[in-house]
Design a protein around this motif. Structure first.
Motif, PDB file in Angstrom:
ATOM      1  N   MET A   1       0.844  -1.184   0.000  1.00  0.00           N
ATOM      2  CA  MET A   1       0.000   0.000   0.000  1.00  0.00           C
ATOM      3  C   MET A   1       0.885   1.240   0.000  1.00  0.00           C
ATOM      4  O   MET A   1       1.961   1.240   0.554  1.00  0.00           O
ATOM      5  N   THR A   2       0.374   2.300  -0.574  1.00  0.00           N
ATOM      6  CA  THR A   2       1.141   3.534  -0.670  1.00  0.00           C
ATOM      7  C   THR A   2       0.784   4.494   0.463  1.00  0.00           C
ATOM      8  O   THR A   2      -0.164   4.266   1.216  1.00  0.00           O
ATOM      9  N   ASP A   3       1.551   5.567   0.529  1.00  0.00           N
ATOM     10  CA  ASP A   3       1.283   6.591   1.529  1.00  0.00           C
ATOM     11  C   ASP A   3      -0.111   7.183   1.365  1.00  0.00           C
ATOM     12  O   ASP A   3      -0.779   7.480   2.351  1.00  0.00           O
ATOM     13  N   LEU A   4      -0.576   7.305   0.121  1.00  0.00           N
ATOM     14  CA  LEU A   4      -1.911   7.863  -0.108  1.00  0.00           C
ATOM     15  C   LEU A   4      -3.006   6.909   0.362  1.00  0.00           C
ATOM     16  O   LEU A   4      -4.054   7.352   0.854  1.00  0.00           O
ATOM     17  N   HIS A   5      -2.756   5.601   0.248  1.00  0.00           N
ATOM     18  CA  HIS A   5      -3.717   4.631   0.776  1.00  0.00           C
ATOM     19  C   HIS A   5      -3.823   4.778   2.293  1.00  0.00           C
ATOM     20  O   HIS A   5      -4.923   4.790   2.853  1.00  0.00           O
ATOM     21  N   TYR A   6      -2.670   4.879   2.935  1.00  0.00           N
ATOM     22  CA  TYR A   6      -2.675   5.029   4.395  1.00  0.00           C
ATOM     23  C   TYR A   6      -3.280   6.362   4.824  1.00  0.00           C
ATOM     24  O   TYR A   6      -3.922   6.451   5.868  1.00  0.00           O
ATOM     25  N   LEU A   7      -3.092   7.387   4.021  1.00  0.00           N
ATOM     26  CA  LEU A   7      -3.711   8.678   4.323  1.00  0.00           C
ATOM     27  C   LEU A   7      -5.232   8.557   4.253  1.00  0.00           C
ATOM     28  O   LEU A   7      -5.945   9.049   5.135  1.00  0.00           O
ATOM     29  N   ALA A   8      -5.729   7.891   3.226  1.00  0.00           N
ATOM     30  CA  ALA A   8      -7.178   7.693   3.096  1.00  0.00           C
ATOM     31  C   ALA A   8      -7.716   6.828   4.239  1.00  0.00           C
ATOM     32  O   ALA A   8      -8.776   7.130   4.809  1.00  0.00           O
ATOM     33  N   LEU A   9      -7.003   5.771   4.591  1.00  0.00           N
ATOM     34  CA  LEU A   9      -7.430   4.928   5.703  1.00  0.00           C
ATOM     35  C   LEU A   9      -7.410   5.704   7.018  1.00  0.00           C
ATOM     36  O   LEU A   9      -8.282   5.514   7.869  1.00  0.00           O
ATOM     37  N   SER A  10      -6.439   6.576   7.178  1.00  0.00           N
ATOM     38  CA  SER A  10      -6.365   7.391   8.391  1.00  0.00           C
ATOM     39  C   SER A  10      -7.532   8.360   8.471  1.00  0.00           C
ATOM     40  O   SER A  10      -8.070   8.598   9.557  1.00  0.00           O
ATOM     41  N   ALA A  11      -7.944   8.918   7.336  1.00  0.00           N
ATOM     42  CA  ALA A  11      -9.114   9.804   7.320  1.00  0.00           C
ATOM     43  C   ALA A  11     -10.371   9.020   7.697  1.00  0.00           C
ATOM     44  O   ALA A  11     -11.217   9.506   8.468  1.00  0.00           O
ATOM     45  N   LEU A  12     -10.496   7.810   7.188  1.00  0.00           N
ATOM     46  CA  LEU A  12     -11.632   6.956   7.548  1.00  0.00           C
ATOM     47  C   LEU A  12     -11.608   6.617   9.037  1.00  0.00           C
ATOM     48  O   LEU A  12     -12.642   6.660   9.714  1.00  0.00           O
ATOM     49  N   LEU A  13     -10.434   6.325   9.555  1.00  0.00           N
ATOM     50  CA  LEU A  13     -10.289   6.027  10.974  1.00  0.00           C
ATOM     51  C   LEU A  13     -10.680   7.230  11.827  1.00  0.00           C
ATOM     52  O   LEU A  13     -11.349   7.078  12.849  1.00  0.00           O
ATOM     53  N   ALA A  14     -10.296   8.429  11.404  1.00  0.00           N
ATOM     54  CA  ALA A  14     -10.677   9.646  12.139  1.00  0.00           C
ATOM     55  C   ALA A  14     -12.194   9.787  12.161  1.00  0.00           C
ATOM     56  O   ALA A  14     -12.779  10.128  13.197  1.00  0.00           O
ATOM     57  N   TRP A  15     -12.842   9.531  11.037  1.00  0.00           N
ATOM     58  CA  TRP A  15     -14.300   9.619  10.967  1.00  0.00           C
ATOM     59  C   TRP A  15     -14.941   8.604  11.919  1.00  0.00           C
ATOM     60  O   TRP A  15     -15.877   8.937  12.652  1.00  0.00           O
ATOM     61  N   ILE A  16     -14.425   7.387  11.939  1.00  0.00           N
ATOM     62  CA  ILE A  16     -14.960   6.355  12.832  1.00  0.00           C
ATOM     63  C   ILE A  16     -14.796   6.777  14.291  1.00  0.00           C
ATOM     64  O   ILE A  16     -15.708   6.608  15.109  1.00  0.00           O
ATOM     65  N   GLN A  17     -13.651   7.352  14.625  1.00  0.00           N
ATOM     66  CA  GLN A  17     -13.417   7.784  15.991  1.00  0.00           C
ATOM     67  C   GLN A  17     -14.344   8.930  16.380  1.00  0.00           C
ATOM     68  O   GLN A  17     -14.846   8.978  17.505  1.00  0.00           O
ATOM     69  N   LEU A  18     -14.591   9.845  15.463  1.00  0.00           N
ATOM     70  CA  LEU A  18     -15.518  10.944  15.743  1.00  0.00           C
ATOM     71  C   LEU A  18     -16.940  10.426  15.956  1.00  0.00           C
ATOM     72  O   LEU A  18     -17.647  10.887  16.860  1.00  0.00           O
ATOM     73  N   ILE A  19     -17.349   9.476  15.140  1.00  0.00           N
ATOM     74  CA  ILE A  19     -18.682   8.883  15.288  1.00  0.00           C
ATOM     75  C   ILE A  19     -18.775   8.150  16.627  1.00  0.00           C
ATOM     76  O   ILE A  19     -19.768   8.285  17.361  1.00  0.00           O
ATOM     77  N   ALA A  20     -17.749   7.380  16.979  1.00  0.00           N
ATOM     78  CA  ALA A  20     -17.751   6.659  18.251  1.00  0.00           C
ATOM     79  C   ALA A  20     -17.839   7.627  19.423  1.00  0.00           C
ATOM     80  O   ALA A  20     -18.605   7.399  20.371  1.00  0.00           O
ATOM     81  N   ALA A  21     -17.083   8.709  19.369  1.00  0.00           N
ATOM     82  CA  ALA A  21     -17.120   9.705  20.447  1.00  0.00           C
ATOM     83  C   ALA A  21     -18.507  10.327  20.555  1.00  0.00           C
ATOM     84  O   ALA A  21     -19.034  10.521  21.655  1.00  0.00           O
ATOM     85  N   SER A  22     -19.108  10.619  19.422  1.00  0.00           N
ATOM     86  CA  SER A  22     -20.442  11.208  19.420  1.00  0.00           C
ATOM     87  C   SER A  22     -21.482  10.244  19.981  1.00  0.00           C
ATOM     88  O   SER A  22     -22.348  10.637  20.771  1.00  0.00           O
ATOM     89  N   LEU A  23     -21.396   8.991  19.580  1.00  0.00           N
ATOM     90  CA  LEU A  23     -22.348   7.988  20.069  1.00  0.00           C
ATOM     91  C   LEU A  23     -22.208   7.780  21.570  1.00  0.00           C
ATOM     92  O   LEU A  23     -23.208   7.655  22.288  1.00  0.00           O
ATOM     93  N   LEU A  24     -20.965   7.754  22.061  1.00  0.00           N
ATOM     94  CA  LEU A  24     -20.755   7.588  23.496  1.00  0.00           C
ATOM     95  C   LEU A  24     -21.246   8.805  24.276  1.00  0.00           C
ATOM     96  O   LEU A  24     -21.793   8.677  25.366  1.00  0.00           O
ATOM     97  N   ARG A  25     -21.036   9.990  23.727  1.00  0.00           N
ATOM     98  CA  ARG A  25     -21.453  11.210  24.432  1.00  0.00           C
ATOM     99  C   ARG A  25     -22.968  11.303  24.529  1.00  0.00           C
ATOM    100  O   ARG A  25     -23.522  11.639  25.567  1.00  0.00           O
ATOM    101  N   SER A  26     -23.656  10.994  23.434  1.00  0.00           N
ATOM    102  CA  SER A  26     -25.117  11.127  23.428  1.00  0.00           C
ATOM    103  C   SER A  26     -25.817   9.886  23.971  1.00  0.00           C
ATOM    104  O   SER A  26     -27.021   9.933  24.225  1.00  0.00           O
ATOM    105  N   ARG A  27     -25.066   8.804  24.131  1.00  0.00           N
ATOM    106  CA  ARG A  27     -25.644   7.521  24.556  1.00  0.00           C
ATOM    107  C   ARG A  27     -26.785   7.126  23.607  1.00  0.00           C
ATOM    108  O   ARG A  27     -27.891   6.806  24.013  1.00  0.00           O
ATOM    109  N   SER A  28     -26.485   7.182  22.332  1.00  0.00           N
ATOM    110  CA  SER A  28     -27.516   7.026  21.306  1.00  0.00           C
ATOM    111  C   SER A  28     -28.118   5.630  21.227  1.00  0.00           C
ATOM    112  O   SER A  28     -29.073   5.432  20.486  1.00  0.00           O
ATOM    113  N   TRP A  29     -27.607   4.670  21.966  1.00  0.00           N
ATOM    114  CA  TRP A  29     -28.219   3.338  21.984  1.00  0.00           C
ATOM    115  C   TRP A  29     -29.460   3.308  22.861  1.00  0.00           C
ATOM    116  O   TRP A  29     -30.204   2.343  22.835  1.00  0.00           O
ATOM    117  N   THR A  30     -29.705   4.391  23.621  1.00  0.00           N
ATOM    118  CA  THR A  30     -30.941   4.496  24.398  1.00  0.00           C
ATOM    119  C   THR A  30     -31.925   5.369  23.634  1.00  0.00           C
ATOM    120  O   THR A  30     -31.547   6.123  22.744  1.00  0.00           O
TER     121      THR A  30
END
Length: 104
Positions: A1-30
């Motif tokens: 994989m190239t640096d650009l692949h890892y950059l794209a994967l890192s952006a996806l990982l950041a999005w997942i982390q932001l979503i996880a933080a938001s879900l935990l903060r709002s407790r959206s499973w309730t």
């Protein structure tokens, strides 16, 4: 994989982390949490310690991603790729960092 692949994967990982933080903060499973998550978020409850750690880890990821993106852009504009090992190290270190930081 190239640096650009890892950059794209890192952006996806950041999005997942932001979503996880938001879900935990709002407790959206309730039911009440889902209303907060889909509402205007005026009455968000105080975050739990886990939600606070998730938020800090996600923000830290955004800060690191900004610097990593600048590095990739600068090296690429210089006519060279970032060595795949460095790009992979950034990504995989961030994959490990998030759950370890959440665990406290």
């Amino acid at each position: 994989m190239t640096d650009l692949h890892y950059l794209a994967l890192s952006a996806l990982l950041a999005w997942i982390q932001l979503i996880a933080a938001s879900l935990l903060r709002s407790r959206s499973w309730t039911r009440a949490g889902a209303q907060i998550a889909f509402g205007n978020r005026d009455d968000v409850p105080e975050p739990s310690p886990l939600a606070s750690r998730a938020d800090r880890a996600a923000r830290n990821m955004l800060e690191g991603l900004l610097l990593f993106t600048a590095l990739v852009a600068a090296v690429r504009l210089g006519g060279k790729p970032v060595p795949a090992g460095i790009a992979a190290l950034f990504f995989w270190a961030r994959v490990v960092y998030f759950p370890v930081y959440l665990a406290g």
